[in-house]
Design a protein around this motif. Sequence first.
Motif, PDB file in Angstrom:
ATOM      1  N   VAL A  36    -100.402 -63.914  42.599  1.00 57.07           N
ATOM      2  CA  VAL A  36     -99.851 -62.596  42.931  1.00 57.07           C
ATOM      3  C   VAL A  36     -98.364 -62.515  42.576  1.00 57.07           C
ATOM      4  O   VAL A  36     -97.533 -63.200  43.181  1.00 57.07           O
ATOM      5  N   PRO A  37     -98.009 -61.676  41.595  1.00 58.00           N
ATOM      6  CA  PRO A  37     -96.574 -61.474  41.350  1.00 58.00           C
ATOM      7  C   PRO A  37     -95.922 -60.762  42.532  1.00 58.00           C
ATOM      8  O   PRO A  37     -96.500 -59.818  43.080  1.00 58.00           O
ATOM      9  N   VAL A  38     -94.757 -61.236  42.912  1.00 58.77           N
ATOM     10  CA  VAL A  38     -93.945 -60.538  43.917  1.00 58.77           C
ATOM     11  C   VAL A  38     -92.874 -59.816  43.111  1.00 58.77           C
ATOM     12  O   VAL A  38     -91.906 -60.424  42.643  1.00 58.77           O
ATOM     13  N   LYS A  39     -93.065 -58.524  42.881  1.00 62.11           N
ATOM     14  CA  LYS A  39     -92.140 -57.771  42.027  1.00 62.11           C
ATOM     15  C   LYS A  39     -90.891 -57.425  42.822  1.00 62.11           C
ATOM     16  O   LYS A  39     -90.950 -56.756  43.850  1.00 62.11           O
ATOM     17  N   LEU A  40     -89.765 -57.900  42.317  1.00 60.66           N
ATOM     18  CA  LEU A  40     -88.495 -57.646  43.011  1.00 60.66           C
ATOM     19  C   LEU A  40     -87.355 -57.622  42.005  1.00 60.66           C
ATOM     20  O   LEU A  40     -87.539 -57.991  40.840  1.00 60.66           O
ATOM     21  N   HIS A  41     -86.210 -57.202  42.466  1.00 57.79           N
ATOM     22  CA  HIS A  41     -84.985 -57.182  41.666  1.00 57.79           C
ATOM     23  C   HIS A  41     -84.074 -58.235  42.298  1.00 57.79           C
ATOM     24  O   HIS A  41     -83.737 -58.123  43.472  1.00 57.79           O
ATOM     25  N   MET A  42     -83.675 -59.244  41.502  1.00 58.25           N
ATOM     26  CA  MET A  42     -82.895 -60.333  42.103  1.00 58.25           C
ATOM     27  C   MET A  42     -81.390 -60.110  41.972  1.00 58.25           C
ATOM     28  O   MET A  42     -80.604 -61.011  42.239  1.00 58.25           O
ATOM     29  N   GLY A  43     -80.997 -58.901  41.555  1.00 56.61           N
ATOM     30  CA  GLY A  43     -79.582 -58.524  41.616  1.00 56.61           C
ATOM     31  C   GLY A  43     -78.788 -58.821  40.361  1.00 56.61           C
ATOM     32  O   GLY A  43     -78.941 -59.874  39.742  1.00 56.61           O
ATOM     33  N   GLU A  44     -77.925 -57.877  40.002  1.00 55.41           N
ATOM     34  CA  GLU A  44     -76.988 -58.092  38.905  1.00 55.41           C
ATOM     35  C   GLU A  44     -75.880 -59.033  39.413  1.00 55.41           C
ATOM     36  O   GLU A  44     -75.635 -59.109  40.621  1.00 55.41           O
ATOM     37  N   VAL A  45     -75.230 -59.704  38.490  1.00 57.72           N
ATOM     38  CA  VAL A  45     -74.118 -60.580  38.875  1.00 57.72           C
ATOM     39  C   VAL A  45     -73.082 -59.735  39.631  1.00 57.72           C
ATOM     40  O   VAL A  45     -72.747 -58.630  39.194  1.00 57.72           O
ATOM     41  N   ARG A  46     -72.615 -60.265  40.738  1.00 56.76           N
ATOM     42  CA  ARG A  46     -71.623 -59.633  41.628  1.00 56.76           C
ATOM     43  C   ARG A  46     -72.188 -58.513  42.507  1.00 56.76           C
ATOM     44  O   ARG A  46     -71.505 -58.039  43.388  1.00 56.76           O
ATOM     45  N   SER A  81     -76.076 -57.517  29.810  1.00 58.24           N
ATOM     46  CA  SER A  81     -76.020 -58.246  31.076  1.00 58.24           C
ATOM     47  C   SER A  81     -76.593 -59.625  30.810  1.00 58.24           C
ATOM     48  O   SER A  81     -77.411 -59.793  29.889  1.00 58.24           O
ATOM     49  N   PRO A  82     -76.228 -60.628  31.610  1.00 63.75           N
ATOM     50  CA  PRO A  82     -76.908 -61.925  31.459  1.00 63.75           C
ATOM     51  C   PRO A  82     -78.420 -61.768  31.671  1.00 63.75           C
ATOM     52  O   PRO A  82     -79.207 -62.573  31.172  1.00 63.75           O
ATOM     53  N   ARG A  83     -78.820 -60.712  32.374  1.00 61.79           N
ATOM     54  CA  ARG A  83     -80.245 -60.509  32.669  1.00 61.79           C
ATOM     55  C   ARG A  83     -81.016 -59.891  31.501  1.00 61.79           C
ATOM     56  O   ARG A  83     -82.174 -59.560  31.627  1.00 61.79           O
ATOM     57  N   LYS A  84     -80.329 -59.787  30.377  1.00 59.86           N
ATOM     58  CA  LYS A  84     -80.971 -59.234  29.179  1.00 59.86           C
ATOM     59  C   LYS A  84     -81.956 -60.243  28.568  1.00 59.86           C
ATOM     60  O   LYS A  84     -82.849 -59.873  27.811  1.00 59.86           O
ATOM     61  N   THR A  85     -81.748 -61.537  28.880  1.00 58.13           N
ATOM     62  CA  THR A  85     -82.666 -62.558  28.358  1.00 58.13           C
ATOM     63  C   THR A  85     -83.333 -63.275  29.534  1.00 58.13           C
ATOM     64  O   THR A  85     -82.800 -63.290  30.649  1.00 58.13           O
ATOM     65  N   LYS A  86     -84.476 -63.886  29.244  1.00 54.36           N
ATOM     66  CA  LYS A  86     -85.200 -64.591  30.307  1.00 54.36           C
ATOM     67  C   LYS A  86     -84.358 -65.737  30.863  1.00 54.36           C
ATOM     68  O   LYS A  86     -84.256 -65.930  32.072  1.00 54.36           O
ATOM     69  N   LYS A  87     -83.700 -66.471  29.933  1.00 52.81           N
ATOM     70  CA  LYS A  87     -82.884 -67.608  30.359  1.00 52.81           C
ATOM     71  C   LYS A  87     -81.699 -67.136  31.222  1.00 52.81           C
ATOM     72  O   LYS A  87     -81.395 -67.698  32.271  1.00 52.81           O
ATOM     73  N   GLY A  88     -81.047 -66.062  30.748  1.00 51.15           N
ATOM     74  CA  GLY A  88     -79.893 -65.541  31.485  1.00 51.15           C
ATOM     75  C   GLY A  88     -80.291 -65.041  32.860  1.00 51.15           C
ATOM     76  O   GLY A  88     -79.590 -65.273  33.854  1.00 51.15           O
ATOM     77  N   TYR A  89     -81.446 -64.367  32.953  1.00 54.21           N
ATOM     78  CA  TYR A  89     -81.889 -63.846  34.255  1.00 54.21           C
ATOM     79  C   TYR A  89     -82.229 -65.015  35.193  1.00 54.21           C
ATOM     80  O   TYR A  89     -81.922 -64.987  36.386  1.00 54.21           O
ATOM     81  N   GLN A  90     -82.841 -66.066  34.641  1.00 55.31           N
ATOM     82  CA  GLN A  90     -83.154 -67.232  35.488  1.00 55.31           C
ATOM     83  C   GLN A  90     -81.872 -67.807  36.088  1.00 55.31           C
ATOM     84  O   GLN A  90     -81.839 -68.209  37.259  1.00 55.31           O
ATOM     85  N   GLN A  91     -80.808 -67.826  35.274  1.00 52.54           N
ATOM     86  CA  GLN A  91     -79.527 -68.366  35.771  1.00 52.54           C
ATOM     87  C   GLN A  91     -78.973 -67.491  36.897  1.00 52.54           C
ATOM     88  O   GLN A  91     -78.506 -67.984  37.913  1.00 52.54           O
ATOM     89  N   VAL A  92     -79.048 -66.150  36.691  1.00 57.25           N
ATOM     90  CA  VAL A  92     -78.559 -65.231  37.724  1.00 57.25           C
ATOM     91  C   VAL A  92     -79.402 -65.393  38.997  1.00 57.25           C
ATOM     92  O   VAL A  92     -78.878 -65.427  40.116  1.00 57.25           O
ATOM     93  N   ALA A  93     -80.712 -65.504  38.819  1.00 58.64           N
ATOM     94  CA  ALA A  93     -81.607 -65.667  39.975  1.00 58.64           C
ATOM     95  C   ALA A  93     -81.215 -66.917  40.773  1.00 58.64           C
ATOM     96  O   ALA A  93     -81.108 -66.874  42.009  1.00 58.64           O
ATOM     97  N   ARG A  94     -80.972 -68.009  40.062  1.00 59.95           N
ATOM     98  CA  ARG A  94     -80.581 -69.261  40.747  1.00 59.95           C
ATOM     99  C   ARG A  94     -79.272 -69.076  41.493  1.00 59.95           C
ATOM    100  O   ARG A  94     -79.114 -69.491  42.641  1.00 59.95           O
TER     101      ARG A  94
END
Length: 333
Positions: A36-46, A81-94
């Motif tokens: 089950v995907p949990v669809k959420l927004h993990m936030g832009e940097v800052r 945004s860093p969230r433009k790529t999968k790798k960048g979004y993973q970093q922001v999520a972390r």
Amino acid sequence: MGEGDGVSTVVFFKEEEQLSEALTYFDLKDFKDKDVPVKLHMGEVRNKYHVKPDFVKKVVEEFKKLGAHPFLFDTTVAYNSPRKTKKGYQQVARLHGFSERKIGCRITIGDRGVVKTIEGRMFEVANEIFYATHIIAVTHVKGHVQAGFGGSIKNFGMGGVTRESKKTIHRGAEPLYNEKDCILCGECAKACPFNAIKVKDNWYWNSNACLGCGRCVNICPTEALSFRDSDLQYLLALSAKACVEGKKVFYINQIKNIARSCDCDPFAGPKICPDVGYVVSDDIVAVDKTSLDLIHEKKGRVFEKVNRVNPEKQVRFAHEAGLGNIKYELIEL
Ligand code: SF4
Ligand code: SF4
């Protein structure tokens, strides 16, 4: 999920510890054994208002108790945004505390999809959403400069589709200009939140600055402006339908940290309404309608005041598209 003139159940509670009790009002048995995907927004940097990992962890734990196999999911964004790529979004999520170790499940970012047509318009639904039979939506309810507010409809309408579709939705709400009806009053320029329009001896529009919010179209007194395709809120409702139609989706709206702007905005502004709590439902229309009603009860029509967009439109469009019930029975814990 309600789909017409019926009444849907929405449960309202104030403390996150009450989530477990709230879930007992719904039949969630068939989430068992499902990925089950949990669809959420993990936030832009800052951005400081997005949903926090501790609450998301609680959601994941509750659904694991039901036998589900949840994983966190969001899509890459269309803007710089860093969230433009999968790798960048993973970093922001972390950075924001969304790690497998902390949450207890994998975190997946998607950027590929499958095209689905709704009312003649094509939306590329992210693979992870398209192929899921069961979905959990965790949504932070807040203002949105273009759509008035963002709730579950927007979580899917913009967040459940690929970057290409995100761009198409915005482009569809860009203004088309008809010179012969324009009286050069300048109202559109004053209304534009992104300074994309200048009116002097002529009408000027900067397509690079325009984000397709549709505010200029709505405000023009002579109908010299029209939408390239349609109102942004209408397109969001259709896109949400492309994402959730035919699936079992459970919606969790967190109505706290309510700022003027969305979680994509690093500077979302001050809070515009005191915290309300949480509402949950299996109806996307009812859960967003309840969220708006509770905010209006607490603080008046704050989203219209700060964003000058009527946020009820997307709820009505989603209802008219057959996504759920406007009427709801509210159970308060
Ligand atoms: S609001 Fe309409 S009439 Fe006024 S300047 Fe803009 S396009 Fe022209
Ligand atoms: S659609 Fe929105 S961003 Fe684009 S020109 Fe009109 S008011 Fe400005």
